[in-house]
Design a protein around this motif. Sequence first.
Motif, short mmCIF file in Angstrom:
data_model
loop_
_atom_site.label_atom_id
_atom_site.label_comp_id
_atom_site.label_asym_id
_atom_site.label_seq_id
_atom_site.Cartn_x
_atom_site.Cartn_y
_atom_site.Cartn_z
N PHE A 214 43.15 51.00 41.45
CA PHE A 214 44.60 50.97 41.52
C PHE A 214 45.17 52.39 41.56
O PHE A 214 44.58 53.32 41.01
CB PHE A 214 45.18 50.28 40.26
CG PHE A 214 44.63 48.91 39.99
CD1 PHE A 214 43.41 48.75 39.34
CD2 PHE A 214 45.32 47.78 40.38
CE1 PHE A 214 42.89 47.48 39.09
CE2 PHE A 214 44.82 46.51 40.13
CZ PHE A 214 43.61 46.36 39.48
N TYR B 143 48.92 53.94 40.48
CA TYR B 143 50.25 53.72 39.92
C TYR B 143 51.06 55.01 40.05
O TYR B 143 50.50 56.12 39.99
CB TYR B 143 50.18 53.34 38.44
CG TYR B 143 49.74 51.92 38.16
CD1 TYR B 143 48.40 51.58 38.08
CD2 TYR B 143 50.69 50.91 37.95
CE1 TYR B 143 48.00 50.27 37.81
CE2 TYR B 143 50.29 49.61 37.66
CZ TYR B 143 48.96 49.30 37.61
OH TYR B 143 48.57 48.01 37.34
N LEU C 179 53.19 49.90 40.38
CA LEU C 179 51.99 49.76 41.20
C LEU C 179 52.27 50.20 42.63
O LEU C 179 53.18 49.70 43.27
CB LEU C 179 51.52 48.31 41.18
CG LEU C 179 50.25 48.01 41.96
CD1 LEU C 179 49.04 48.70 41.32
CD2 LEU C 179 50.00 46.51 42.04
N LYS D 297 46.48 48.63 45.55
CA LYS D 297 45.26 48.25 44.84
C LYS D 297 44.17 47.88 45.83
O LYS D 297 44.45 47.40 46.94
CB LYS D 297 45.53 47.08 43.90
CG LYS D 297 46.04 45.84 44.62
CD LYS D 297 46.43 44.74 43.64
CE LYS D 297 47.02 43.55 44.38
NZ LYS D 297 47.50 42.49 43.46
N LEU E 152 40.87 45.42 45.79
CA LEU E 152 40.12 44.39 45.07
C LEU E 152 38.84 44.04 45.80
O LEU E 152 37.77 43.92 45.20
CB LEU E 152 40.99 43.14 44.87
CG LEU E 152 42.35 43.38 44.21
CD1 LEU E 152 43.14 42.08 44.12
CD2 LEU E 152 42.19 44.00 42.83
N PHE F 33 48.83 58.09 39.01
CA PHE F 33 47.66 57.74 38.20
C PHE F 33 46.73 56.83 38.98
O PHE F 33 47.15 55.80 39.52
CB PHE F 33 48.08 57.02 36.92
CG PHE F 33 48.84 57.87 35.96
CD1 PHE F 33 50.23 57.90 35.98
CD2 PHE F 33 48.18 58.67 35.03
CE1 PHE F 33 50.94 58.69 35.09
CE2 PHE F 33 48.88 59.46 34.15
CZ PHE F 33 50.26 59.47 34.18
N ARG G 106 38.16 41.18 35.64
CA ARG G 106 39.53 40.70 35.54
C ARG G 106 39.95 40.68 34.07
O ARG G 106 39.15 40.47 33.18
CB ARG G 106 39.64 39.29 36.13
CG ARG G 106 39.37 39.26 37.62
CD ARG G 106 39.68 37.89 38.16
NE ARG G 106 39.59 37.89 39.62
CZ ARG G 106 38.56 37.46 40.29
NH1 ARG G 106 37.52 36.97 39.66
NH2 ARG G 106 38.56 37.50 41.62
N LEU H 40 42.80 48.61 31.89
CA LEU H 40 42.57 49.63 32.90
C LEU H 40 42.13 50.93 32.23
O LEU H 40 42.59 51.28 31.15
CB LEU H 40 43.86 49.88 33.69
CG LEU H 40 44.38 48.70 34.51
CD1 LEU H 40 45.76 49.00 35.04
CD2 LEU H 40 43.42 48.39 35.63
#
Lengths: 112, 113
Positions: free
Chosen positions: B34, B36, B46, B49, B51, B90, B97, B101
């Motif tokens: 991620f 941010y 956000l 991301k 995944l 960041f 999951r 973080l």
Amino acid sequence: DTAVSQTPKYLVTQMGNDKSIKCEQNLGHDTMYWYKQDSKKFLKIMFSYNNKELIINETVPNRFSPKSPDKAHLNLHINSLELGDSAVYFCASSFHGEETQYFGPGTRLLVL
Amino acid sequence: AQSVTQLDSQVPVFEEAPVELRCNYSSSVSVYLFWYVQYPNQGLQLLLKYLSGSTLVKGINGFEAEFNKSQTSFHLRKPSVHISDTAEYFCAVSDQRNTPLVFGKGTRLSVIA
């Protein structure tokens, strides 16, 4: 329609006092977190709750006690505040089975 | 345990110039990555991301990032920055999951007019 909200936004208090920070999310999430951001902007996990149960408790002094009255709320109570507790505290939430965490606006705590 | 390294603590760049903010993470079987952004005196928002799937991820405000598994990197890029992009960025990682973080130490992007 704020997703993750925190109160208060700013908190200035004296050493030795006890204070609480509240967090609420209206996203229907079942997992909530508290993070601490220190003066150097470094973010670190403090606690994690899933369905009102504590699942992660990092190395945090016993003076910090999280409480989750229901899945939408995770409050943080701090006893006997110390100068080193001055920081920004962020609440976050996520939904079980999903990876993305949504953060609140932060509570800026200053201990004098 | 996972760790994240943001190699640059501060990045000054002129307006309309391109920028790259670097992020490396410790290797794991699978990771979720991620970025941010934190504007002055505000919370974390956000940006984007990764995944799974395509290694090039596009986010908000014209930012994109590329996941490079062999180099364990997830660098953030923007082809042309604006003054309003001035903020703290960041990089964060998790390997499951609903786990907390792990954040890098942040990179302060300063856009100069």
